[in-house]
Motif scaffolding. Structure first.
Motif, PDB file in Angstrom:
ATOM      1  N   ASP A 152       0.817  -1.212   0.000  1.00  0.00           N
ATOM      2  CA  ASP A 152       0.000   0.000   0.000  1.00  0.00           C
ATOM      3  C   ASP A 152       0.854   1.267   0.000  1.00  0.00           C
ATOM      4  O   ASP A 152       0.383   2.348   0.377  1.00  0.00           O
ATOM      5  N   THR A 153       2.121   1.151  -0.432  1.00  0.00           N
ATOM      6  CA  THR A 153       2.988   2.311  -0.545  1.00  0.00           C
ATOM      7  C   THR A 153       3.675   2.319  -1.912  1.00  0.00           C
ATOM      8  O   THR A 153       3.682   1.322  -2.635  1.00  0.00           O
ATOM      9  N   LYS A 197       7.504   3.164  -3.159  1.00  0.00           N
ATOM     10  CA  LYS A 197       8.853   3.420  -2.684  1.00  0.00           C
ATOM     11  C   LYS A 197       9.672   4.109  -3.781  1.00  0.00           C
ATOM     12  O   LYS A 197       9.639   3.686  -4.936  1.00  0.00           O
ATOM     13  N   THR A 211       9.047   7.244   0.858  1.00  0.00           N
ATOM     14  CA  THR A 211       7.879   6.374   0.719  1.00  0.00           C
ATOM     15  C   THR A 211       6.629   7.237   0.780  1.00  0.00           C
ATOM     16  O   THR A 211       6.494   8.076   1.669  1.00  0.00           O
ATOM     17  N   PRO A 225       2.142   7.064   0.309  1.00  0.00           N
ATOM     18  CA  PRO A 225       1.030   6.111   0.287  1.00  0.00           C
ATOM     19  C   PRO A 225       0.463   5.935  -1.111  1.00  0.00           C
ATOM     20  O   PRO A 225       0.431   6.886  -1.902  1.00  0.00           O
ATOM     21  N   GLY A 228       1.569  11.683  -3.041  1.00  0.00           N
ATOM     22  CA  GLY A 228       0.630  10.624  -3.388  1.00  0.00           C
ATOM     23  C   GLY A 228      -0.776  11.127  -3.659  1.00  0.00           C
ATOM     24  O   GLY A 228      -1.681  10.336  -3.936  1.00  0.00           O
TER      25      GLY A 228
END
Length: 215
Positions: A74-75, A77, A89, A91, A131
């Protein structure tokens, strides 16, 4: 919409220790592909894996000219490919993580990340720092890999054993051109080499395929 058979130029794999091919990107020298528990750097001239980075890697992969971005659960990188170190990182937006059910393809273009949402049949333009979703393009099929080349947005689809690579209007999502893969041959990750080739992940086949880009 123009429809034509995909012309497969070459196949790589399967690879020892990398039984699946998910996200795909290209840094100008190596084709990086996600294989579940690691990223792999493939020399497209020799077909050999030159190095690996241990990172959860079940979905999309992108390169922005310096860093590799990898969807990891759920991230997302941000990884220095020279060292393998994760420098940031963020989301996965909208709760679309967890690989196959949500986040799928990933591309870097025009200062943004472009992320496919698999089951949601969407492509999101997202802020690579936060994000946050900047806008969303709808698709009429399950979205896999995503790439940009010469101002054109292309993405893969894979549904009911049928798969294609399609060029879409990046404002409306209208399908402009479709390259139909052979029956039973799917596209997971997708990346352009910056010229006339697409690198296409083959999912559980463990293969990486080269498809000619039209034009």
């Amino acid at each position: 919409m123009k429809r034509s058979p995909a012309e497969i130029l070459r196949e790589y794999g399967p690879f020892s220790g990398a039984e699946q091919v998910h996200g795909v990107t290209f840094d100008g020298r190596y084709v990086w592909f996600a294989s579940g528990a690691r990223l792999n750097a493939l020399d497209p001239a020799t077909g050999e894996i030159e190095r690996t980075i241990d990172v959860p890697a079940h979905a999309g992969t992108a390169f922005d000219g310096r860093y590799v971005f990898q969807i990891a659960d759920d991230t997302i990188k941000k990884i220095d490919p020279a060292t393998g170190y994760t420098v940031k990182t963020i989301p996965v937006p909208g709760g679309a993580g967890r690989g196959y059910g949500g986040a799928s393809g990933l591309a870097s273009a025009e200062g943004s990340l472009w992320m496919g949402e698999h089951q949601g049949r969407k492509i999101h333009q997202i802020d690579p720092e936060t994000g946050a979703i900047l806008r969303t393009i709808e698709s009429n099929r399950i979205v896999t890999g995503v790439t940009w080349i010469d101002g054109e947005l292309w993405h893969g689809t894979w549904e009911d054993d049928e798969s294609d690579v399609r060029r879409v209007d990046h404002q409306t999502g209208e399908v402009l051109e479709s390259l139909l893969m052979p029956q039973g041959v799917g596209v997971s990750g997708l990346e352009s080499d910056g010229d006339r080739r697409f690198f296409c992940g083959g999912g559980p086949s463990g293969k990486l395929r080269v498809v000619r880009r039209p034009g």
